[in-house]
Design a protein around this motif. Structure first.
Motif, mmCIF file in Angstrom:
data_model
loop_
_atom_site.group_PDB
_atom_site.id
_atom_site.type_symbol
_atom_site.label_atom_id
_atom_site.label_comp_id
_atom_site.label_asym_id
_atom_site.label_seq_id
_atom_site.Cartn_x
_atom_site.Cartn_y
_atom_site.Cartn_z
ATOM 1 N N ALA A 89 0.811 -1.218 0.000
ATOM 2 C CA ALA A 89 0.000 0.000 0.000
ATOM 3 C C ALA A 89 0.843 1.266 0.000
ATOM 4 O O ALA A 89 0.394 2.322 -0.454
ATOM 5 C CB ALA A 89 -0.945 0.002 1.200
ATOM 6 N N LYS A 90 2.057 1.186 0.497
ATOM 7 C CA LYS A 90 2.859 2.409 0.614
ATOM 8 C C LYS A 90 4.060 2.461 -0.337
ATOM 9 O O LYS A 90 4.807 3.447 -0.346
ATOM 10 C CB LYS A 90 3.356 2.561 2.050
ATOM 11 N N PHE A 91 4.238 1.429 -1.143
ATOM 12 C CA PHE A 91 5.420 1.403 -2.026
ATOM 13 C C PHE A 91 5.418 2.598 -2.982
ATOM 14 O O PHE A 91 4.419 2.893 -3.646
ATOM 15 C CB PHE A 91 5.435 0.107 -2.831
ATOM 16 N N ASN A 92 6.567 3.271 -3.028
ATOM 17 C CA ASN A 92 6.735 4.415 -3.929
ATOM 18 C C ASN A 92 8.131 4.343 -4.534
ATOM 19 O O ASN A 92 9.128 4.373 -3.821
ATOM 20 C CB ASN A 92 6.553 5.729 -3.158
ATOM 21 N N LEU A 93 8.198 4.230 -5.839
ATOM 22 C CA LEU A 93 9.487 4.069 -6.524
ATOM 23 C C LEU A 93 10.418 5.240 -6.246
ATOM 24 O O LEU A 93 11.639 5.051 -6.090
ATOM 25 C CB LEU A 93 9.257 3.930 -8.028
ATOM 26 N N ASN A 94 9.867 6.442 -6.153
ATOM 27 C CA ASN A 94 10.703 7.631 -5.954
ATOM 28 C C ASN A 94 11.449 7.601 -4.623
ATOM 29 O O ASN A 94 12.508 8.219 -4.490
ATOM 30 C CB ASN A 94 9.844 8.893 -6.024
ATOM 31 N N GLU A 95 10.893 6.900 -3.640
ATOM 32 C CA GLU A 95 11.561 6.821 -2.340
ATOM 33 C C GLU A 95 12.741 5.852 -2.360
ATOM 34 O O GLU A 95 13.601 5.898 -1.497
ATOM 35 C CB GLU A 95 10.555 6.387 -1.270
ATOM 36 N N ILE A 96 12.761 4.983 -3.373
ATOM 37 C CA ILE A 96 13.842 3.997 -3.493
ATOM 38 C C ILE A 96 14.907 4.471 -4.485
ATOM 39 O O ILE A 96 16.107 4.382 -4.218
ATOM 40 C CB ILE A 96 13.271 2.635 -3.939
ATOM 41 N N ILE A 97 14.432 4.986 -5.616
ATOM 42 C CA ILE A 97 15.340 5.462 -6.664
ATOM 43 C C ILE A 97 14.994 6.911 -6.972
ATOM 44 O O ILE A 97 13.870 7.199 -7.391
ATOM 45 C CB ILE A 97 15.219 4.619 -7.944
ATOM 46 N N SER A 135 -0.563 0.529 -3.659
ATOM 47 C CA SER A 135 -0.131 1.862 -4.087
ATOM 48 C C SER A 135 -0.234 1.967 -5.606
ATOM 49 O O SER A 135 -0.375 0.951 -6.303
ATOM 50 C CB SER A 135 1.308 2.126 -3.658
ATOM 51 N N ALA A 136 -0.160 3.176 -6.121
ATOM 52 C CA ALA A 136 -0.239 3.383 -7.576
ATOM 53 C C ALA A 136 0.899 2.657 -8.273
ATOM 54 O O ALA A 136 0.707 2.060 -9.340
ATOM 55 C CB ALA A 136 -0.198 4.872 -7.886
ATOM 56 N N ASP A 137 2.088 2.701 -7.689
ATOM 57 C CA ASP A 137 3.240 2.055 -8.326
ATOM 58 C C ASP A 137 3.081 0.538 -8.363
ATOM 59 O O ASP A 137 3.476 -0.116 -9.330
ATOM 60 C CB ASP A 137 4.530 2.431 -7.589
#
Length: 845
Positions: free
Chosen positions: A20-28, A547-549
């Motif tokens: 639910a909280k995964f966000n690509l921008n927070e990783i890369i 999440s959207a991602d």
């Protein structure tokens, strides 16, 4: 009471779990996204095409074999640039088949050098053509990223485009020049959109380079379709801005149109060596004019290349749109069967039973891509760019129907410039295959936005649709047997309809009916499975469980599985050494080479055993050994040659004599006068044609027959080609030769003939090379006229006395365009470097 509960339920934290909280921008970080995407696309291709990259496998088809056949001709050491290919069809311009690298085009040199670096990592040479699919994925990513600003959605569209079955099949079947153009298609539209908003020199120079790379492969049909789509783009936006009185937008559009026209002119000038040669050859090719029979024979008489039918044999049909949903609805193109019919041995079969003659694969783009594209057309119907893509997709689809939708196709065929030069109306579907992944990306962005604001009604709709699709999925599994029987009935009905005309094909379909039905039921089941998973993922996303991602990631994964599964059906790998082994020198070639012939001659392979080089599988095989062939294989063969095949036929001693055919290869001796067996081996006989004429010989008489009359007289044996000729020139008077007349060949090369001629009067010389205006002739250094003789070959009038005759293929347009290409391509690259340096310095400040 329900309202407080609802409020309490919504107030609970729902984003605690990873999904639910995964966000690509927070990783890369965003700035690294392009490099990561590039790496992902590369890895995906390395996985999917791993037999090509790491398994010493390659693809094999008639077109691929033909490319290999020309390898020695292209790499041959020569003085100057190759302009004439003498090895098939009695000669044709080299640019119609392929030439060595155009060193004078700096953009081409740089781009292909990058391709060579990529290809150097792999042992199989054919791997270099997959470079264009990777580039297509990258350019698609940047295009959709420009539209959506979303990395994962852009990656989804990039994967959907580059792995689209109708696109990747070009790699499988050797139509790689199409990929050369298509890989620049997304970048072209991205730059046009940017120029519409703001003109910059950097974007303009990039547009020139994009267009130049786009036309490098010079697949005229793909170039035409792309320019057609650009035309629709400008017509649509001009009409829109004019109607809404958006004058500033209209000015920006017109500026971008002017930039596009100027950039196109520059790109064409850089590629003018190719453009001019194809343009000059087209009127003399089967693509450029009607056949002699169609022009001169009664309207009821048709040749094998009947113009309209010839160009519409591969017309898509409205019913086959269902293959966008289930790729095997009309069977499939090439696939691999392994079962009791073949003792569990894997064999390639073609189970297609639609309206076209045959297909290699279905025009499948992925079920989720197709549905998301339709969704975007509806949900984003007010978006201008979506409207443009929708219009383009629908028009392209209707034109692809060809003779099945004559209302539009015939209008294009008969009145739109150059459109009637192209075969295969279904090729227009490339525009559908290029547009739908972009629409799908925009549709996916719309789905992501559904979570904004109040969405309870949407949740309910999605949930109900999810239940319905899941129910259909379960029903398809339960009703698998009756569905299979229904499909077998369709196959058998088709087989019965062609039983009289194509009995062997009918039997093949009947035998493989169960296999084809199983393929269909599997595709149908998986289609509803993928849709069901996608819908439930959307529902979970709307309820903040994903999440959207993660939602986009699900769509990416499903699309990869879907497309790879279908793509792999059409991927026919073969051991790489097998391609080379096909070109093991046959014994009859070794025998002919041992004769040490001093003057030019041609051969004709009439073997009926299907071996490479034989009559029905020519593949330009003999060109590999640099031996001139009377026959050949090409989609743009010389028109005059095809006229001879239509009227006279390939087996005619008088025609062989006229065109310097010295050796006939067959499975067994042929009972025709003048053929003397000179070599025998297992299943191969080489016969020398004792009546063959040299490449250059004197003619005693010019007759005034029409071309069709002349060909019919050759066919019936009424004319001796060594005595009589026809010339496209009125009142040409010649003298008969006497015993003093002679021709001594001094030099013969691909595009150059030099001879010492002793004429007894105004004598006429016939040269058995295909006619083209690029041929120039000189007598003692003075230019003389080259006549079109015997409907498609060369003739020269020589005055009395001894002369040095020089004949060369040297079209002036090539030498002019070569110099233009060198100057302009150098200036564009230099301009790009300077502009980039200035831009980098500006950003640093």
């Amino acid at each position: 009471m329900t309202k407080p509960k609802k409020t309490i339920r919504e107030s609970r934290p729902q984003s605690e779990n990873f999904l639910a909280k995964f966000n690509l921008n927070e990783i890369i970080p965003q700035k690294h996204h392009p490099w990561v995407v590039l790496l992902v696309i590369l890895i995906l291709f390395l996985i999917f095409l791993n037999p090509l990259y790491f398994g010493n496998k390659t693809f094999q088809s008639g077109d691929i074999i033909t490319m290999e056949s020309m390898k020695n001709y292209i790499s041959k050491d020569r003085d100057g640039f190759s302009l004439w290919n003498p090895y098939i069809f009695c000669g044709m311009p080299a640019y119609a088949l392929g030439t060595e690298p155009t060193w004078f085009n700096i953009i081409y040199t740089i781009y292909t050098s990058i391709r060579s670096v990529f290809a150097s990592a792999f042992s199989v040479q054919y791997a270099m053509w997959s470079f264009y699919l990777i580039i297509l994925g990258i350019t698609s990513y940047f295009f959709v990223k420009y539209l959506t600003k979303n990395t994962l959605v852009s990656l989804f569209s990039a994967i959907a485009t580059s792995f689209s079955t109708g696109i990747i099949v070009f790699l499988f079947i050797g139509h790689v020049t199409k990929l050369t153009s298509l890989c620049m298609y997304p970048l072209l539209f991205m730059i046009l959109l940017k120029l519409k908003e703001k003109f910059t020199l950097l974007d303009f120079l990039l547009l020139v380079i994009t267009l130049q790379i786009f036309i490098q492969g010079f697949h005229v049909q793909i170039i035409f379709y792309t320019l057609f789509s650009v035309g629709i783009y400008y017509i649509y936006y001009t009409f829109r801005f004019f109607k809404k009185k958006e004058n500033d937008q209209l000015k920006g559009l017109l500026k971008s149109a002017a930039a596009f026209v100027i950039a196109t002119i520059i790109a064409l000038l850089i590629q003018a060596d190719n453009f001019t040669q194809i343009y000059e050859y087209t009127p003399y090719s089967t693509r450029g004019t009607e056949s002699l029979l169609e022009k001169e024979a009664p309207k009821t008489e048709k040749s094998e290349s009947d113009y309209y039918n010839y160009h519409t044999e591969w017309s898509f049909s409205p019913e086959e749109v269902l293959t966008f949903f289930v790729p095997s609805y009309y069977g499939f193109g090439n696939s691999k069967y392994k079962g009791p019919l073949t003792n569990n041995q894997e064999v390639e079969v073609n189970t297609y039973f639609g309206q076209m003659l045959f297909v290699d694969v279905a025009m499948y783009m992925g079920i989720l891509v197709f549905l998301l594209g339709l969704y975007a057309m509806i949900a984003l119907r007010k978006d201008p760019f979506v409207q443009f893509l929708t219009i383009l997709t629908l028009i392209s689809l209707l034109i692809s129907f060809g003779k099945n939708f004559p209302l539009l196709f015939d209008l294009m065929f008969y009145y739109f410039p150059y459109f009637n030069k192209f075969r295969v109306p279904s090729m227009m579907l490339v525009l559908v295959q290029m547009s739908m992944p972009v629409l799908a990306g925009l549709g996916l962005m719309k789905l992501i936005s559904l979570r904004d604001g109040k969405n309870e009604k949407i949740k309910l709709i999605i949930r109900n649709i999810s239940y319905a699709i899941t129910g259909i999925f379960i029903l398809v599994i339960l009703l698998n047997n009756p569905i299979s029987k229904w499909f077998v009935g369709r196959v058998n009905d088709y087989a019965a309809s062609i039983q009289q005309s194509k009995p062997q094909l009918a039997q093949q379909h009947q035998v493989l009916a169960d296999y084809t039905a199983q393929m269909f039921t599997t595709d149908l089941t998986l289609a509803f499975l993928f849709i069901s998973i996608a819908l439930w993922s959307i529902y979970l996303y709307l309820n903040k469980k994903l999440s959207a991602d993660i939602l986009v990631g699900v769509f990416i994964l499903l699309t990869i599985v879907d497309l790879w599964r279908i793509d792999s059906r059409g991927a026919k790998y073969t051991d790489n050494p097998d391609i080379k082994s096909l070109f093991t020198k046959p014994d009859y070639i070794s025998f002919i080479e041992q004769q040490n012939e001093k003057e030019p001659f041609r051969i004709f392979n009439l073997k009926q055993d299907g071996s490479i080089g034989s009559f029905n599988n020519n593949a330009n095989f003999h060109a590999y050994f640099l031996i001139e062939d009377f026959y050949g294989y090409s989609g743009i063969k010389p028109r005059a040659y095809q006229d001879y095949m239509d009227v006279v036929g390939p087996v005619n001693p008088a025609l062989w004599n006229m065109l310097n055919v010295k050796y006939i290869i067959a499975n067994q001796p042929i009972g025709l006068p003048g053929l003397k067996p000179v070599y025998n081996s297992a299943n191969t006989v080489v016969m020398m044609n004792e009546n063959y004429l040299p490449r250059m010989f004197f003619i005693n008489k010019i007759e005034k027959f029409s071309a069709l009359e002349f060909l019919n007289k050759v066919k019936s044996g009424e004319i001796n080609p060594s005595e009589v000729a026809i010339v496209d020139k009125d009142n040409l008077k010649i003298d008969a030769i006497d015993s003093t007349a002679s021709i001594r060949l001094l030099n013969y090369d691909e595009a150059l003939i030099e001879a010492e001629v002793n004429a007894s009067g105004n004598n006429f010389i016939f040269i058995g090379n295909s006619y083209h205006p690029g041929w120039k002739a000189y007598i003692d250094g003075t230019r003389t006229e080259v006549y079109k003789t015997n409907h498609g070959y060369l003739g020269i009038l020589v005055t009395k006395g001894k002369h040095l005759l020089k004949i060369e293929y040297a079209p002036e347009s090539f030498f002019i365009s070569r110099n233009i290409a060198l100057v302009l391509s150098s200036l564009v690259i230099l301009g790009l470097i300077v502009t980039l340096v200035i831009e980098i310095k500006r950003k640093r400040k």
